[in-house]
Scaffold this active site. Structure first.
Site, mmCIF file in Angstrom:
data_model
loop_
_atom_site.group_PDB
_atom_site.id
_atom_site.type_symbol
_atom_site.label_atom_id
_atom_site.label_comp_id
_atom_site.label_asym_id
_atom_site.label_seq_id
_atom_site.Cartn_x
_atom_site.Cartn_y
_atom_site.Cartn_z
ATOM 1 C CG HIS A 1 -1.827 -1.179 1.314
ATOM 2 N ND1 HIS A 1 -1.385 -2.427 1.711
ATOM 3 C CD2 HIS A 1 -3.148 -1.306 1.038
ATOM 4 C CE1 HIS A 1 -2.416 -3.272 1.684
ATOM 5 N NE2 HIS A 1 -3.482 -2.621 1.280
ATOM 6 N N PRO B 1 -6.290 -4.459 11.334
ATOM 7 C CG PRO B 1 -6.866 -6.284 12.661
ATOM 8 C CD PRO B 1 -5.686 -5.430 12.268
ATOM 9 C CG LEU B 2 -8.786 -0.324 8.608
ATOM 10 C CD1 LEU B 2 -9.561 0.196 7.410
ATOM 11 C CD2 LEU B 2 -7.457 0.415 8.759
ATOM 12 N N GLY C 1 -10.919 4.732 7.128
ATOM 13 C CA GLY C 1 -11.414 3.417 7.530
ATOM 14 C C GLY C 1 -11.416 3.252 9.038
ATOM 15 C CG HIS D 1 -5.849 1.733 -0.634
ATOM 16 N ND1 HIS D 1 -5.751 2.304 0.616
ATOM 17 C CD2 HIS D 1 -6.113 0.408 -0.416
ATOM 18 C CE1 HIS D 1 -5.953 1.375 1.535
ATOM 19 N NE2 HIS D 1 -6.183 0.226 0.937
ATOM 20 C CD GLU E 1 -20.359 -4.674 25.662
ATOM 21 O OE1 GLU E 1 -21.368 -4.828 26.370
ATOM 22 O OE2 GLU E 1 -20.344 -3.961 24.625
ATOM 23 C CG HIS F 1 -28.268 -11.709 28.042
ATOM 24 N ND1 HIS F 1 -29.065 -11.223 27.030
ATOM 25 C CD2 HIS F 1 -27.822 -10.618 28.722
ATOM 26 C CE1 HIS F 1 -29.108 -9.902 27.105
ATOM 27 N NE2 HIS F 1 -28.357 -9.506 28.117
ATOM 28 N NE ARG G 1 -28.304 -14.410 37.642
ATOM 29 C CZ ARG G 1 -29.606 -14.377 37.418
ATOM 30 N NH1 ARG G 1 -30.161 -15.227 36.574
ATOM 31 N NH2 ARG G 1 -30.362 -13.499 38.036
#
Length: 659
Positions: free
Chosen positions: A35, A125-126, A162, A265, A411, A473, A520
């Site tokens: 690139h 990974p953008l 990006g 690019h 998250e 969940h 839980r």
């Protein structure tokens, strides 16, 4: 820490930038892939940044108070490889640039942490770079609050369109703006081009307005005018808020027939266009040839950094914080050993019946009481994840003396920030959410594993045992997907003792991330002894083993269930061994004799309130499995276990069927 400008002219900086462009063109052409567009377009910005603002020393790439440079737009990797070569990093010779993207070289297609000096984080990974940089900026402020005379540096990020389109960028900029991370500066390569073409094909976002709405300072500059760039960077460095610098650039700048278009690019320019670019830029040197005066200008940056590091070393030597700082950096877990041994002995004596999320909170109290370098947090689930312990105070805007972070409902941003905190080297971060939302974090968990970064992910509500919240969940397939990630240790403890042992493992692990999957529902203490960390073996015999007729294997909350199944089999005169298997990854690291002794030759039945995929570590094709084959349902946990046939009787029946 703002560096003075080096004694260079605008013409000098243009030559320094053209060296980046030439090396990028030549390396991509030699590799026949890569690139060139971004390195050529951002060469002027990067040159001004390093020449006038960045402080680092290539002779010590681990200097704690260095500025961090993060190339979030990792596809433009030749930018950072060219810069690190020109600065004089001893592992980035011209041989590495000539071997760009080739097997065994340090110059991978995207920058990889640990493969070369001066690469602070694996990017590609953008959005991951900018989100991880938030964690680095957090670590800098946390460190400054504890060691104000020793930690005071900046985090500089180059991000593209990006990076800013990816969803994680929103989580990252929101968190950074809220916490007022003023030492974080993001240079946006505003070239209006993505792979498909002009950005107007896919976005109408006013990025400066977006960042401003999140509490950032923003400024724009002409990305090919050194004075404009320098003024914008200086303004950013002076502002107490995190800053976005919108750098208007031309992708592939210098390639007269291809610049400004999306074709530049991600493909080599070709010999003819490279020749035209050399003529256009006035760069008369052969491929991979850099004149001495250009090297001298770049090495002056390194010399300035070397002096800054020498001054810092003198400050460290005289600092009243020296001993505490060195201990903090060493992250010695020895103080935890004695405290945890006493705690585990008490567990064996008291035999509490608690959820492993509660057992985790109890063990964390011991951890945080013994170790000063832990930084906890949760994605808005503190009361459910139980990740905050007595005495922990919250990190809030303007006060970074605390040790607990409220990441908000972010998250993915949390996991990336945790990686940034871990990469900074001062703290060990742990952060919590529900296991079902591990997929929201997955790209960051994967990068932690790829980099070998010891982030600790605390995932509670780990099965259908969470009950009434239902299938949205209940993470029936998540354990399998996490076990599929190389270099990630997944721990699903069965009781309070195993949970304490899991925390010991997590804190002692330095070469990979660790993920705890916690229940839980309440679970009884099954262990009678805790003088050895059996969880560290990955799997072990909890009951029986001699002259067994069948082996029952379970993890987490289902270990209690197979213990009851063993009782049912004993009533029928069948000798069953019970194996607790909290970590398949750790079990596979044991020697073959140990694994054979634990598993035996008899028929086996596995049990987990999840799908069977991933159980190849302990089950053969002919062995049985009692678990899930689809999604869960909304109901109290006991009703769900009965409904889906995950019961002691079902395990016993599966065992009898194989005898």
């Amino acid at each position: 820490m703002n560096a003075p400008m080096n004694a260079t002219t605008a013409a000098d900086e243009r030559r320094m930038a053209n060296a980046i462009r030439a090396l990028a063109m030549d390396a991509v052409q030699a590799a026949k892939s890569g690139h060139p567009g971004m390195p050529m377009g951002m060469a002027d910005v990067a040159t001004v940044l390093f020449n006038r603002f960045v402080t680092l020393d290539p002779a010590d790439d681990q200097w704690p108070n260095r500025d961090r440079f993060v190339l979030s737009a990792g596809h433009g990797s030749m930018l950072i490889y060219a810069i690190n070569h020109l600065l004089g990093y001893d592992d980035m010779g011209l041989d590495q640039l000539r071997a760009f993207r080739q097997l065994g070289s340090r110059t991978a297609g995207h920058p990889e942490y640990g493969h070369a000096k001066g690469i602070e984080v694996t990017t590609g990974p953008l959005g991951q770079g900018i989100a991880t940089a938030v964690g680095m900026a957090l670590s800098e402020r946390l460190g400054n609050a504890r060691f104000p005379d020793l930690i005071n540096h900046r985090i500089w990020v180059i991000a593209g369109d990006g990076c800013l389109m990816e969803g994680v960028s929103h989580e990252a900029i929101d968190l950074a703006g809220h916490l007022r991370l003023g030492h974080l500066n993001v240079m946006w390569d505003d070239n209006a081009i993505t792979i498909d073409g002009d950005t107007n094909l896919s976005t109408s976002t006013n990025q400066r307005a977006r960042f401003a709405a999140a509490g950032w300072h923003t400024v724009a500059c002409d990305g090919h005018d050194t004075a404009s760039i320098a003024a914008a960077l200086a303004e950013a460095a002076a502002d107490p808020r995190p800053s976005l610098i919108a750098c208007r650039t031309v992708i592939g700048y210098g390639a007269p027939n291809k610049q400004g278009g999306h074709d530049v690019h991600g493909a080599p320019l070709g010999d003819a266009e490279i020749a035209a670019a050399r003529a256009h830029l006035g760069w008369e040197h052969a491929p991979f040839e850099i004149p001495d005066e250009v090297y001298a200008d770049w090495r002056a940056i390194a010399a300035r950094g070397a002096k800054a590091r020498a001054d810092w070393m003198a400050t460290l030597a005289a600092s009243p914080n020296r001993a505490a700082f060195l201990a903090h950096r060493a992250q010695d877990t020895a103080p935890l050993t004695k405290a945890m041994a006493a705690y585990k002995a008490q567990l064996v004596a008291d035999k509490p019946k608690v959820a492993t999320r509660k057992a985790s909170e109890m063990a964390l109290g011991v951890v945080n009481g013994a170790l000063p370098f832990t930084i906890g947090g949760s994605a808005d689930l503190t009361g459910s994840n139980l990740t905050r312990t007595k005495g922990q105070t919250s990190v809030v805007p303007g006060d970074f003396s605390g040790s607990y972070l409220h990441y908000g409902i972010r998250e993915h941003g949390m996991a990336a920030a945790m990686n940034g905190i871990a990469l900074s080297g001062l703290f060990r971060p742990y952060g919590g959410t529900f296991l079902a939302f591990a997929d929201y974090c997955r790209p960051s968990i994967r990068l932690a594993a790829l980099m070998g970064v010891p982030s600790i992910f605390v995932m509670t509500h780990d099965s259908i045992g969470l009950g009434e919240d239902g299938p949205t969940h209940q993470p029936v397939e998540i354990l399998a997907s996490l076990r599929a990630i190389p270099n990630l240790t997944v721990l699903r403890p069965a009781d309070a003792v195993e949970t304490a042992e899991a925390w010991e493992i997590a804190l002692q692990t330095t070469d990979r991330p660790v993920l705890l999957a916690l229940s839980r529902q309440n679970l009884p203490t099954l262990r009678d002894r805790a003088d050895h960390n059996l969880t560290a073996r990955g799997a072990y015999l909890l009951r029986g083993g001699d002259d067994r007729q069948v082996t029952l294997i379970a993890t987490g909350s289902e270990v209690e269930l197979v213990m009851a199944a063993a009782d049912l089999l004993e009533q029928r005169g069948i000798r069953a061994a019970v194996v607790s298997a909290p970590s398949f990854e750790l079990f596979l690291e044991q020697d073959s004799n140990y694994r054979a002794a634990v598993l035996g030759d008899a028929p086996r039945v596995g049990c987990e309130a999840a799908i069977r995929m991933g159980w190849d570590a302990v089950l053969r094709p002919e062995d049985g499995f009692v678990g899930m084959t689809g999604f869960g349902a909304s109901a109290p946990a006991p009703a769900l276990y009965d409904h889906f046939g995950i019961t002691p009787q079902a395990v016993a029946d599966a065992a009898v069927a194989r005898l």
